[in-house]
Write an enzyme that holds these catalytic residues in place. Structure first.
Site, PDB file in Angstrom:
ATOM      1  N   GLU A 194      31.989   1.123 -18.115  1.00 51.12           N
ATOM      2  CA  GLU A 194      31.884   2.656 -17.953  1.00 51.12           C
ATOM      3  C   GLU A 194      33.407   3.236 -18.235  1.00 51.12           C
ATOM      4  OE1 GLU A 194      30.728   3.748 -13.948  1.00 51.12           O
ATOM      5  OE2 GLU A 194      28.683   2.917 -14.205  1.00 51.12           O
ATOM      6  N   GLU A 222      23.462  -2.208 -14.743  1.00 48.80           N
ATOM      7  CA  GLU A 222      23.603  -1.860 -13.695  1.00 48.80           C
ATOM      8  C   GLU A 222      22.503  -0.816 -13.328  1.00 48.80           C
ATOM      9  OE1 GLU A 222      27.249   0.032 -11.883  1.00 48.80           O
ATOM     10  OE2 GLU A 222      28.364  -1.531 -12.988  1.00 48.80           O
TER      11      GLU A 222
HETATM   12  C1  BGP Z   1      29.268   2.061 -11.033  1.00 50.33           C
HETATM   13  C2  BGP Z   1      30.331   1.086 -11.235  1.00 50.33           C
HETATM   14  C3  BGP Z   1      30.371   0.271 -10.149  1.00 50.33           C
HETATM   15  C4  BGP Z   1      29.983   0.475  -8.766  1.00 50.33           C
HETATM   16  C5  BGP Z   1      28.507   1.267  -9.059  1.00 50.33           C
HETATM   17  C6  BGP Z   1      28.098   2.075  -7.597  1.00 50.33           C
HETATM   18  O1  BGP Z   1      29.692   3.352 -11.593  1.00 50.33           O
HETATM   19  O2  BGP Z   1      30.576   0.458 -12.453  1.00 50.33           O
HETATM   20  O3  BGP Z   1      32.046  -0.385  -9.919  1.00 50.33           O
HETATM   21  O4  BGP Z   1      30.826   1.047  -7.881  1.00 50.33           O
HETATM   22  O5  BGP Z   1      28.761   2.404  -9.754  1.00 50.33           O
HETATM   23  O6  BGP Z   1      29.186   3.208  -7.380  1.00 50.33           O
HETATM   24  P1  BGP Z   1      29.791   3.610  -6.050  1.00 50.33           P
HETATM   25  O7  BGP Z   1      30.357   2.147  -5.589  1.00 50.33           O
HETATM   26  O8  BGP Z   1      30.719   4.533  -6.297  1.00 50.33           O
HETATM   27  O9  BGP Z   1      28.803   3.945  -4.914  1.00 50.33           O
END
Ligand code: BGP
Length: 480
Positions: free
Chosen positions: A169, A368
Site C-alpha cells: 500500500e 488483504e
Molecule cells: C491495511 C494495512 C494493514 C492493516 C489493514 C487493516 O491497509 O496494509 O497494515 O492494518 O489495513 O487496517 P487497520 O489496521 O487500520 O484497521
C-alpha cells in the site's frame, strides 16, 4: 437454500498477511527506531489506549509456535514484511545486522519445513526514523538506502522466499504523512506528497531492476490497496467526480508500478494546479518504464463512492484530492461499524475485472481482505474460543465473488486474509481484531477462533459450499 460448491483452482494460495511493525515486537536483535516508535514517543495520545508497537504479537520470540498455528489454520502461504530497521539497526543504513538475518532465516526455514510459501514484503509503512529525518521518501538518499536494503534481502533470503513485494500500500504513507494526518511526520502538503510518491515509485522500479540481476526463480511485485470507484449516479458531474477520485487513488500507483507509465489526465490536472513533483529526471522515467511488477497483490476492503462537489473550495485551504469530489454515503449500505468501512462484496469482482481488462490480466492474488471487530471477547464461548461467524460469512461472501471473477477469466492465484493472529493496527492499536487466531494481550496466549477452524477446512478442501441466496446479486445472476 440453494447451495453450490465453489471449488478453487489447483494450488490456490490460502493464507494471510501481516507486517513486521504490527506483529514482531521489538525483541533483542537490535533494531533502529522506526517512525512509529518515534511518533509514539512524541504523541502517545494518538494511539488507541496508548499502546505502542514494542511488544505487539511478540512474534519474534514465538515464531515456532506461530508457524504451527499457521498449519493449524490451513496456511499454505503467508506474507510477512522484513523490517528495514531490524536489518540495518544503525538508522536504516550501515552494517547489516547478523541477528536480524538469523531471525528471518530461522523463520523462513521453519515455514519452508512446514510447506508454507513465503511471501516477503520489503516495506510496510515502517521507515527508520533517522531516514525520515533525512527527508523520508522525499529524498533520493532514502531511495538508495532502500535499494541497498532490498538487494541485501534478495541475497540473504533469495533461496527461501517464494515471492517478493517492494511495497505494501504505497499510497498509505502518502495519504497518512502528507494529506490526512494519520502517519508521521503529519505534514499537510500535496506537492511534497507527490514528490514522495514519485520517489516511492522510483524505489519500486530500482528494486526490481536489482532483483532481475539476482537471477532468482521467484517473482517480484507490489501490493496495492485498491477500491473500485463508483459515482453516486449517472449524472455527468458525478461521473466526472468519480473519474478524478479514481485517478488520485487507484491509477496513481497502479499505472506506473504495473504499466510503467503515469496517467496523463492526472499529470495534466496536477500540472494545472502546480502540484507535480519537482525532482524527476528522464533516467527516472525510463527506469520506471523498464521495471514493472511481475505479480500484483490486491488489498480490498471497501468500495469508493463519490459524488460531485456540493460547495465551492476555500482557495486558502491546502490543495487536496477532495477539491474535486465529495464522498457519497450510499443509503442502505452495509457497514463494518467498528472500522467505519462499507462492506461491499461485489467490489472484489469489479476490482479483479479491472485488472484483467486494463492491466493485461497480470498474475494477481487477493493480498488483504478482512474484518476488524472490536471487543471480540463478547463472542467467546466458555472454553475461550471466539465464535466469529460474522468473519466466516464475510470471507465466504467475498470468496463467492472472487470465484466468479476467476470463472470470468481473471488471473487470480490466491486469497490472503488480513490477518493471522490479532495484531497491532497502527493508531488503532488493538481496538479492532482481525485474526483467525485471538491474542490475549496480558498473557500472549493464542487461541484459534471459529474462523481459523473454518479456514483450515476451506484450505484442505480448496473450496466450500455456498448458499447462493446470501447475496442480493446472487452469483448465478452474474454474467461473465
Ligand atoms: C491495511 C494495512 C494493514 C492493516 C489493514 C487493516 O491497509 O496494509 O497494515 O492494518 O489495513 O487496517 P487497520 O489496521 O487500520 O484497521
Amino acid at each position: 437454500m440453494t447451495s453450490q460448491y465453489l471449488s478453487f483452482p489447483e494450488n490456490f494460495w490460502w493464507g494471510s498477511a501481516w507486517s513486521a511493525e504490527q506483529a514482531e515486537g521489538r525483541g533483542t536483535t537490535g533494531k533502529a527506531e522506526t517512525v512509529w516508535e518515534r511518533w509514539y514517543k512524541e504523541q502517545p495520545n494518538r494511539f488507541y489506549k496508548n499502546i505502542d508497537s514494542s511488544i505487539t504479537t511478540d512474534h519474534i520470540n514465538r515464531y515456532k509456535e506461530d508457524v504451527q498455528l499457521m498449519k493449524q489454520t490451513g496456511h499454505n502461504s503467508f506474507r510477512v514484511s522484513i523490517s528495514w530497521s531490524r536489518m540495518f539497526p544503525n538508522g536504516g543504513t550501515g552494517d547489516v545486522n547478523p541477528e536480524a538475518i538469523n531471525f528471518y532465516r530461522n523463520l523462513f526455514t521453519e515455514m519452508t519445513n512446514n510447506n508454507i510459501k513465503i511471501f516477503a514484503n520489503l516495506y510496510h509503512f515502517d521507515m527508520p526514523a533517522d531516514l525520515q529525518d533525512k527527508g523520508g521518501w522525499e529524498s533520493r538518499l532514502v531511495v538508495d538506502a532502500y535499494v541497498n536494503f532490498a538487494k541485501t534481502c534478495f541475497e540473504e533470503f533469495g533461496d527461501l522466499v517464494y515471492h517478493w513485494f517492494t511495497f505494501n500500500e504505497p499510497l498509505g504513507p502518502i495519504l497518512g504523512s502528507y494529506l490526512e494526518d494519520f502517519h508521521y511526520p503529519n505534514v499537510i502538503d500535496f506537492k511534497r506528497g507527490a514528490q514522495a510518491a514519485f520517489f516511492t515509485i522510483l524505489a519500486h522500479a530500482k528494486a526490481i531492476e536489482v532483483f532481475k540481476k539476482e537471477k532468482l526463480t521467484s517473482k517480484i511485485g507490489v501490493i496495492l490497496n485498491l477500491s473500485p470507484t463508483f459515482p453516486r449516479s449517472q449524472n455527468p458531474h458525478d461521473i466526472k467526480a468519480a473519474e478524478i477520485a479514481d485517478l488520485f487513488y487507484t491509477r496513481s500507483f497502479l499505472d506506473p508500478m504495473v504499466k510503467g507509465t503515469f496517467p496523463e489526465k492526472l499529470v495534466s490536472l496536477l500540472k494545472d494546479y502546480d502540484q507535480l513533483p519537482v525532482d524527476t529526471t528522464e533516467e527516472d522515467f525510463s527506469c520506471i518504464q523498464n521495471n514493472v511488477a511481475q505479480i500484483l497483490g490486491l488489498n480490498y476492503y471497501e468500495p469508493r463512492r463519490v459524488k460531485a462537489k456540493m460547495h465551492a473550495i476555500n482557495q486558502e485551504s491546502p490543495f487536496l484530492p477532495e477539491w474535486f469530489f465529495d464522498y457519497h454515503i450510499m443509503p442502505g449500505r452495509k457497514m463494518n461499524e467498528y472500522r467505519g468501512w462499507e462492506i461491499y462484496e461485489k467490489g472484489i469482482y469489479d476490482l479483479c475485472l479491472d485488472i484483467k481488462n486494463n492491466y493485461n490480466n497480470i498474475e494477481s492474488f487477493i493480498s488483504e481482505n478482512g474484518m476488524g471487530v472490536a471487543d471480540e471477547e463478547r463472542f467467546m464461548d466458555e472454553s475461550g474460543q471466539v465464535i466469529d461467524t460474522y468473519r466466516i460469512e464475510y470471507i465466504k461472501d467475498h470468496l463467492a465473488y472472487l470465484w466468479k471473477a476467476i470463472d470470468a477469466g481473471c488471473n487470480i492465484k490466491g486469497y490472503h486474509l488480513w490477518t493471522f493472529i490479532d495484531c497491532w493496527s497502527w493508531i488503532n492499536s488493538y481496538k479492532n481484531r482481525y485474526g483467525l487466531v485471538s491474542l490475549n494481550l496480558d498473557t500472549q496466549e493464542r487461541t484459534i477462533k471459529k474462523s481459523g477452524e473454518f479456514y483450515k477446512q476451506l484450505s484442505d478442501d480448496n473450496g466450500f459450499y455456498y448458499d447462493t441466496n446470501r447475496l442480493i446479486n446472487s452469483i448465478e445472476n452474474y454474467k461473465k
